[in-house]
Motif scaffolding. Sequence first.
Motif, PDB file in Angstrom:
ATOM      1  N   THR A  98      21.470  71.495  -2.266  1.00  0.00           N
ATOM      2  CA  THR A  98      20.058  71.161  -2.441  1.00  0.00           C
ATOM      3  C   THR A  98      19.318  72.329  -3.093  1.00  0.00           C
ATOM      4  O   THR A  98      19.773  73.471  -3.061  1.00  0.00           O
ATOM      5  CB  THR A  98      19.419  70.878  -1.072  1.00  0.00           C
ATOM      6  OG1 THR A  98      19.680  71.997  -0.224  1.00  0.00           O
ATOM      7  CG2 THR A  98      20.001  69.629  -0.446  1.00  0.00           C
ATOM      8  N   HIS A  99      18.182  72.029  -3.702  1.00  0.00           N
ATOM      9  CA  HIS A  99      17.341  73.072  -4.300  1.00  0.00           C
ATOM     10  C   HIS A  99      15.882  72.817  -3.945  1.00  0.00           C
ATOM     11  O   HIS A  99      15.390  71.705  -4.149  1.00  0.00           O
ATOM     12  CB  HIS A  99      17.477  73.086  -5.823  1.00  0.00           C
ATOM     13  CG  HIS A  99      18.835  73.431  -6.301  1.00  0.00           C
ATOM     14  ND1 HIS A  99      19.292  74.721  -6.390  1.00  0.00           N
ATOM     15  CD2 HIS A  99      19.860  72.637  -6.686  1.00  0.00           C
ATOM     16  CE1 HIS A  99      20.545  74.712  -6.829  1.00  0.00           C
ATOM     17  NE2 HIS A  99      20.915  73.458  -7.011  1.00  0.00           N
ATOM     18  N   PRO A 100      15.183  73.815  -3.448  1.00  0.00           N
ATOM     19  CA  PRO A 100      13.739  73.664  -3.232  1.00  0.00           C
ATOM     20  C   PRO A 100      12.972  73.767  -4.555  1.00  0.00           C
ATOM     21  O   PRO A 100      13.033  74.778  -5.246  1.00  0.00           O
ATOM     22  CB  PRO A 100      13.385  74.824  -2.297  1.00  0.00           C
ATOM     23  CG  PRO A 100      14.513  75.792  -2.406  1.00  0.00           C
ATOM     24  CD  PRO A 100      15.715  75.063  -2.903  1.00  0.00           C
ATOM     25  N   PHE A 101      12.276  72.699  -4.884  1.00  0.00           N
ATOM     26  CA  PHE A 101      11.532  72.566  -6.145  1.00  0.00           C
ATOM     27  C   PHE A 101      10.106  73.036  -5.913  1.00  0.00           C
ATOM     28  O   PHE A 101       9.462  72.640  -4.942  1.00  0.00           O
ATOM     29  CB  PHE A 101      11.573  71.079  -6.531  1.00  0.00           C
ATOM     30  CG  PHE A 101      10.546  70.607  -7.517  1.00  0.00           C
ATOM     31  CD1 PHE A 101      10.880  70.455  -8.857  1.00  0.00           C
ATOM     32  CD2 PHE A 101       9.263  70.245  -7.114  1.00  0.00           C
ATOM     33  CE1 PHE A 101       9.946  69.979  -9.772  1.00  0.00           C
ATOM     34  CE2 PHE A 101       8.327  69.769  -8.023  1.00  0.00           C
ATOM     35  CZ  PHE A 101       8.669  69.643  -9.352  1.00  0.00           C
TER      36      PHE A 101
ATOM     37  N   HIS B  69      10.110  76.461 -10.787  1.00  0.00           N
ATOM     38  CA  HIS B  69      11.394  77.100 -10.473  1.00  0.00           C
ATOM     39  C   HIS B  69      11.960  76.644  -9.142  1.00  0.00           C
ATOM     40  O   HIS B  69      11.268  76.046  -8.315  1.00  0.00           O
ATOM     41  CB  HIS B  69      11.239  78.623 -10.469  1.00  0.00           C
ATOM     42  CG  HIS B  69      10.306  79.169  -9.414  1.00  0.00           C
ATOM     43  ND1 HIS B  69      10.751  79.755  -8.260  1.00  0.00           N
ATOM     44  CD2 HIS B  69       8.958  79.220  -9.353  1.00  0.00           C
ATOM     45  CE1 HIS B  69       9.714  80.149  -7.534  1.00  0.00           C
ATOM     46  NE2 HIS B  69       8.606  79.833  -8.173  1.00  0.00           N
ATOM     47  N   CYS B  70      13.234  76.951  -8.965  1.00  0.00           N
ATOM     48  CA  CYS B  70      13.881  76.798  -7.668  1.00  0.00           C
ATOM     49  C   CYS B  70      13.403  77.957  -6.789  1.00  0.00           C
ATOM     50  O   CYS B  70      13.288  79.090  -7.254  1.00  0.00           O
ATOM     51  CB  CYS B  70      15.388  76.856  -7.832  1.00  0.00           C
ATOM     52  SG  CYS B  70      16.264  76.839  -6.251  1.00  0.00           S
ATOM     53  N   HIS B  71      13.146  77.681  -5.492  1.00  0.00           N
ATOM     54  CA  HIS B  71      12.627  78.746  -4.639  1.00  0.00           C
ATOM     55  C   HIS B  71      13.723  79.532  -3.929  1.00  0.00           C
ATOM     56  O   HIS B  71      13.449  80.343  -3.054  1.00  0.00           O
ATOM     57  CB  HIS B  71      11.607  78.207  -3.633  1.00  0.00           C
ATOM     58  CG  HIS B  71      10.458  79.147  -3.410  1.00  0.00           C
ATOM     59  ND1 HIS B  71      10.534  80.224  -2.553  1.00  0.00           N
ATOM     60  CD2 HIS B  71       9.237  79.208  -3.967  1.00  0.00           C
ATOM     61  CE1 HIS B  71       9.379  80.876  -2.571  1.00  0.00           C
ATOM     62  NE2 HIS B  71       8.576  80.288  -3.423  1.00  0.00           N
ATOM     63  N   ILE B  72      14.969  79.275  -4.286  1.00  0.00           N
ATOM     64  CA  ILE B  72      16.050  80.164  -3.830  1.00  0.00           C
ATOM     65  C   ILE B  72      16.095  81.328  -4.812  1.00  0.00           C
ATOM     66  O   ILE B  72      16.254  81.125  -6.022  1.00  0.00           O
ATOM     67  CB  ILE B  72      17.398  79.414  -3.785  1.00  0.00           C
ATOM     68  CG1 ILE B  72      17.334  78.309  -2.722  1.00  0.00           C
ATOM     69  CG2 ILE B  72      18.549  80.378  -3.512  1.00  0.00           C
ATOM     70  CD1 ILE B  72      18.512  77.367  -2.730  1.00  0.00           C
ATOM     71  N   GLU B  73      15.923  82.525  -4.289  1.00  0.00           N
ATOM     72  CA  GLU B  73      15.704  83.682  -5.164  1.00  0.00           C
ATOM     73  C   GLU B  73      16.838  83.873  -6.164  1.00  0.00           C
ATOM     74  O   GLU B  73      16.601  84.094  -7.358  1.00  0.00           O
ATOM     75  CB  GLU B  73      15.544  84.939  -4.296  1.00  0.00           C
ATOM     76  CG  GLU B  73      14.658  85.982  -4.896  1.00  0.00           C
ATOM     77  CD  GLU B  73      13.218  85.505  -5.046  1.00  0.00           C
ATOM     78  OE1 GLU B  73      12.629  85.110  -4.044  1.00  0.00           O
ATOM     79  OE2 GLU B  73      12.700  85.519  -6.170  1.00  0.00           O
ATOM     80  N   ALA B  74      18.071  83.754  -5.680  1.00  0.00           N
ATOM     81  CA  ALA B  74      19.207  83.995  -6.569  1.00  0.00           C
ATOM     82  C   ALA B  74      19.239  82.972  -7.694  1.00  0.00           C
ATOM     83  O   ALA B  74      19.551  83.304  -8.844  1.00  0.00           O
ATOM     84  CB  ALA B  74      20.505  83.942  -5.770  1.00  0.00           C
ATOM     85  N   HIS B  75      18.903  81.738  -7.389  1.00  0.00           N
ATOM     86  CA  HIS B  75      18.952  80.703  -8.422  1.00  0.00           C
ATOM     87  C   HIS B  75      17.877  80.949  -9.477  1.00  0.00           C
ATOM     88  O   HIS B  75      18.129  80.850 -10.677  1.00  0.00           O
ATOM     89  CB  HIS B  75      18.746  79.324  -7.796  1.00  0.00           C
ATOM     90  CG  HIS B  75      19.850  78.932  -6.862  1.00  0.00           C
ATOM     91  ND1 HIS B  75      19.879  77.731  -6.187  1.00  0.00           N
ATOM     92  CD2 HIS B  75      20.979  79.592  -6.492  1.00  0.00           C
ATOM     93  CE1 HIS B  75      20.971  77.669  -5.441  1.00  0.00           C
ATOM     94  NE2 HIS B  75      21.647  78.787  -5.604  1.00  0.00           N
ATOM     95  N   ALA B  76      16.668  81.258  -9.023  1.00  0.00           N
ATOM     96  CA  ALA B  76      15.575  81.491  -9.973  1.00  0.00           C
ATOM     97  C   ALA B  76      15.898  82.691 -10.861  1.00  0.00           C
ATOM     98  O   ALA B  76      15.681  82.661 -12.080  1.00  0.00           O
ATOM     99  CB  ALA B  76      14.271  81.714  -9.221  1.00  0.00           C
TER     100      ALA B  76
ATOM    101  N   GLY C 271      18.261  82.022 -13.727  1.00  0.00           N
ATOM    102  CA  GLY C 271      17.907  81.087 -14.791  1.00  0.00           C
ATOM    103  C   GLY C 271      17.290  79.775 -14.372  1.00  0.00           C
ATOM    104  O   GLY C 271      16.862  79.002 -15.231  1.00  0.00           O
ATOM    105  N   MET C 272      17.230  79.460 -13.068  1.00  0.00           N
ATOM    106  CA  MET C 272      16.718  78.151 -12.661  1.00  0.00           C
ATOM    107  C   MET C 272      15.190  78.197 -12.603  1.00  0.00           C
ATOM    108  O   MET C 272      14.568  78.163 -11.540  1.00  0.00           O
ATOM    109  CB  MET C 272      17.306  77.757 -11.306  1.00  0.00           C
ATOM    110  CG  MET C 272      17.214  76.275 -11.010  1.00  0.00           C
ATOM    111  SD  MET C 272      18.149  75.830  -9.536  1.00  0.00           S
ATOM    112  CE  MET C 272      19.547  74.982 -10.262  1.00  0.00           C
ATOM    113  N   ALA C 273      14.602  78.308 -13.778  1.00  0.00           N
ATOM    114  CA  ALA C 273      13.147  78.408 -13.903  1.00  0.00           C
ATOM    115  C   ALA C 273      12.735  77.901 -15.274  1.00  0.00           C
ATOM    116  O   ALA C 273      13.567  77.796 -16.191  1.00  0.00           O
ATOM    117  CB  ALA C 273      12.690  79.861 -13.722  1.00  0.00           C
TER     118      ALA C 273
HETATM  119 CU   LIG Z   1      18.200  76.425  -6.349  1.00  0.00          CU
END
Ligand SMILES: [Cu+2]
Length: 697
Positions: free
Chosen positions: A591-594, A665-672, A675-677
């Motif tokens: 899952t990803h927090p949007f 962005h995704c609110h998981i720090e590592a994902h953001a 590049g998840m932004a």
């Molecule tokens: Cu994420």
Amino acid sequence: MTTTCGACAKVWVALLAKNFLRRLPANQVASCPLRFAMSKRESKSLSSPWLLVLLIGLSLVRIHAESLSEPSPEVKFDWPSFPWSRNKTTKGKPSSSLYLDMKNDYSQMELANFGDFDRHPCRRVCQQGQTQSCYYQLVVHNYQRLGPECQRCQYDERACAAEHCIFGDGVSNPVMAVNRMVPGPPIELCENDTVVVDILNYLGEPTSMHWHGVGLKRSPEMDGAPFITQYPLQPGEVQRYEFQVDRSGSLWYHSHAGWQRGFGVAGALIVRQTRQENQHAQLYDYDLVEHTLMVQDIFYERNLQDVRNILINGKGRNHLSQLPDNDNRHRYERLRVTPGYRYRMRVILNGITNCPVEFSIEQHKLLIISTDGNDIEPVLADGFFLTSAERFDFVLEANQYVKNYWIRIRGYEMCEGRNLYQGAVLSYRGSARTELPQGSILDNPRGRTSDEDLVLVNDYRYASANASVSSTLRQSLDKDNNVGTVALKSLEPVPWSRYTKFLTYYSSFGFQMAQNGEMLFQIDDISFNLPAISLLQGRHLYQDDDYFCNKSSLAAEGRRCERELCECVNVIRMPAYRPVEMVVANYMESTHPFHFHGYTFRLIGQAVLGNLNDLRNIRELDRRGRLARLSDDSAAVAKDTVQIPGLGYIIVRFITSNPGFWLYHCHIEAHAMQGMAAVLKVGEDHQMKTIPARVRC
Ligand SMILES: [Cu+2]
């Protein structure tokens, strides 16, 4: 002796005043401050002034007795006057222009003065027509969990506050603190107050501060997203943030630079309403800041992706120690309640890794009344889930036997892999003050066999993975394969009608492997690169088409980003002042927090989609009516952060009434950070506010 007693009396009076402030009941509208501190029973019995005197006398004796056993908290009253001190500058009346005295005057900034805002004049019962300007100083600095300050605290918990020790979970680790606190001090305001915050960057690296949940319509340059709405604040610099909070609710502030949020740069931003405006005012007796819980997953040293513990208000059990729960070397957060009263409590998840949590309180039901600062129709539940950056407010009725109970946090996803959970203590007045609840925090942390009878709100574990879960609520939620969030109902009607036509945008969360084996996270098959010019400030300096990319522009260039690696400044353009709908698909099983900045949106769809990784297919499914939506006029829940189910989608709607550049962005720090932004560019340059050049000290 006389001198000592005189000093004691001063402390008593200060403590008594502090007690009054700490016990502001939600339904308090009278002007008499004494009434703040009185329970219902006390206020009924106090018919005579002599009884009042007696009560104060008894309070003094009691506080004196407490002060003998707990000497440390009074130390803060010996500090030099704060610049916002009522006594020094306002003669008892908070001044609306108090902060103006401080403009460009940092001479009073001594580190010894920084602490919490217990005595801040903006911490008050909200009354109509009495908005204020509220000035704060937040020093962001390197610090140490169980650092050299913790001389006595290691052996005597009562010494921790005086030493400014951050005990944490008792494992020495680097942190980044705000005013020597992790989490940072809560800021309490009333709706429509103007906030002036000076951020002093005492870190060795750039920082910025984001005000999560604040719309910032009139001051988009205060959003705190580096290279989107501002340039980062360099070490040794001060930056003034100034904005109006034109809304209420459980909001929060956190650094938006690097991993600083994970190291502790975050705190609660609580905005209350007047009793007349508060639609839930009848549901509770007290709304106390000390009943705000910020939950955070933490790592050790600088191993940033290896989650090692979860803390509640910076405290908790040390899972490495092998000590039993009841060993007094653990530092648990303790929430005090009086039997017979109802308390509004607020929970904020400052989540860093992919670690959604489940929150519950032993032997208590929770009446959930708000999420992300937005009031909902109350739901009586056993617990709720939080994904990173989400907030839930609930009412707890202290209606059980007088004793101590566990407040329980159970971690999932990455935290489940490490078997992470945490506790705090709900302590009834009249129970043993320092004792822990009997039993372990989770009776059976991993092996709970049945959720059948539990009502869990905001359950991110969608139906296909948990088909056996069959509570009444979940049955209603799982209609159309929905997960919990979309079933919540807002108290505010949606700002559109069934005839409104929405512009629909399709977007995706996914990942791609780089040639060097690095896993890059993406939005719309693009890994986000930060621009070199801050977009809002420098928007007249570049041509959008040369500077930005997005999935359309890359496709026009013949790029096949679903197959090749695309990295650029991904800017999605939206016209201003239009009803917009975003359909966001998650190609991944996790899952990803949007989250996006600048707006609160309505959630009108959230479900499992299956294994799809092409937006053309998703658009086609939508055209065929396969993506479930709430009806156009239903009271869809308002959020600023929401979980996208694994292999699922969400649909959100909002009016683009806030032109500007807003990070998405995704609110998981590592994902953001990998590049998840992306950026939503809402409106044209000329529709955006002119941003004055900033002067920094
Ligand atoms: Cu994420």
